[in-house]
Design a protein around this motif. Structure first.
Motif: not given
Length: 371
Positions: A344-357
């Protein structure tokens, strides 16, 4: 099991509930605890449970607190083997003299379930609810047309169906019955952050196999600090996680508050109610956040099959990479070097956080990223 009960009958005065585990295990059992309380509203309800020895594994009492769902506890010694310890536990159970045993055991196979059943019979308990009746009852059901398995909360609900149907989607099923004091403690903490919007983050996990790694968390939180200048950060966890959380959140500077070891699990849940988003591992705090209705971004290993321990609700983003060794249930992964969670990459989690917000709150969903 003795067949369907008339559970609200007045003569049921004492109910023993069997559930081992710590924080997450008891949070996902909340709907079952609520149903037991509804079924036996006038009974004294005691929980037969282990007392965890790991500081990252709060006891059931730390989760259930003064909720009124449980009135007392009987300690179950893990690794119960000697005849003397078995007889000691039997004596303590018989002193309580329960009329009903509600079984919320984990999946350990049919022979283990039968041993548990006969032990409780040996304790003189006349009615037993929830013990698996066949080998198929000891298997987690697959969700039709998917790779998902039924969640632990769903499995527990299925096991005590003789107590009546209940709605896992109802917020009341997940109510921790937080006290005024717990809510006030959370309000004080939010006030200390100047009532700003904030993310709640927990880096802790008991299982090495579930740990995404401090370097990944530091990189993620650093990017979020730069991208979300109007947000603050609340780091939550056990006291021995405080240093790691301070290092991982260094880019937030004064916008971060480190609460590791300062809040009880229930006070943490009260705090999560005010958060915009929870971010963390597959962990007890993740389940607490889900219980109070807060959306999350959860980073999962594949040690369990998808769905089993996902946070309940459709408002979460679960990042889970399916691997050929999925479902291993390893606590420590050496041979495969945690290839599932570390892919799991930092990019994946970063994008998921922005999507959720940026999500529309009216759009309930569970968006799992499967590799």
């Amino acid at each position: 099991m003795n067949g369907p009960l008339n559970p609200a009958c007045a003569e049921v005065e004492r109910v023993l509930i069997y559930r081992l585990g710590s924080l997450g295990d008891n949070v996902v059992a909340l709907p079952s605890y609520h149903q037991i309380a509804r079924a036996f509203p006038r009974a004294e309800r005691r929980l037969l449970t282990n007392i965890p020895v790991h500081r990252k594994a709060p006891a059931a009492s730390a989760v259930l607190g003064d909720s009124g769902l449980i009135h007392g506890y009987i300690a179950y010694p893990i690794g119960l083997r000697s005849l003397s310890s078995i007889l000691t536990l039997r004596s303590e159970i018989r002193r309580f003299h329960p009329q009903v045993l509600v079984y919320l055991g984990s999946l350990r196979g049919f022979p283990a379930a039968l041993r548990d059943k006969w032990f409780f019979r040996f304790c003189g308990i006349p009615k037993i609810v929830g013990v698996p009746q066949s080998r198929s009852d000891c298997k987690r059901r697959r969700i039709s047309g998917t790779t998902y398995r039924e969640s632990e909360a769903e499995r527990l609900a299925r096991g005590i169906r003789d107590l009546g149907a209940f709605d896992l989607e109802a917020p009341s099923s997940w109510d921790l019955n937080l006290t005024d004091a717990e809510l006030h403690r959370a309000k004080e903490t939010v006030s200390a952050m100047n009532e700003a919007r904030f993310l709640a983050v927990s880096l802790g996990t008991k299982a090495q196999a579930n740990d995404w790694g401090e370097a990944n968390w530091t990189a993620l939180l650093s990017r979020l600090a730069a991208h979300l200048p109007d947000y603050r950060l609340a780091m939550v966890g056990a006291d021995d996680e405080a240093d790691a959380c301070s290092r991982a959140s260094i880019a937030w500077q004064e916008r971060a508050i480190n609460l590791c070891g300062l809040l009880t699990p229930r006070e943490s849940a009260a705090l999560f109610r005010s958060a915009e988003l929870f971010i963390g591992h597959d962990s007890g705090p993740m389940h607490l956040a889900a219980a109070v209705g807060v959306p999350s971004v959860a980073v999962f290993s594949a040690r369990n099959f998808p769905g089993v321990w996902f946070p309940h609700g459709r408002q979460h983003r679960v990042i889970y990479h399916q691997t050929d060794c999925a479902g291993c249930e390893l606590v420590t992964c050496i041979e495969q070097q945690k290839k599932c969670i570390l892919s799991i990459t930092v990019d994946e989690v970063f994008d998921a956080v922005l999507s959720q917000l940026s999500r529309n709150p009216a759009e309930g969903r569970i968006a799992s990223v499967l590799g």
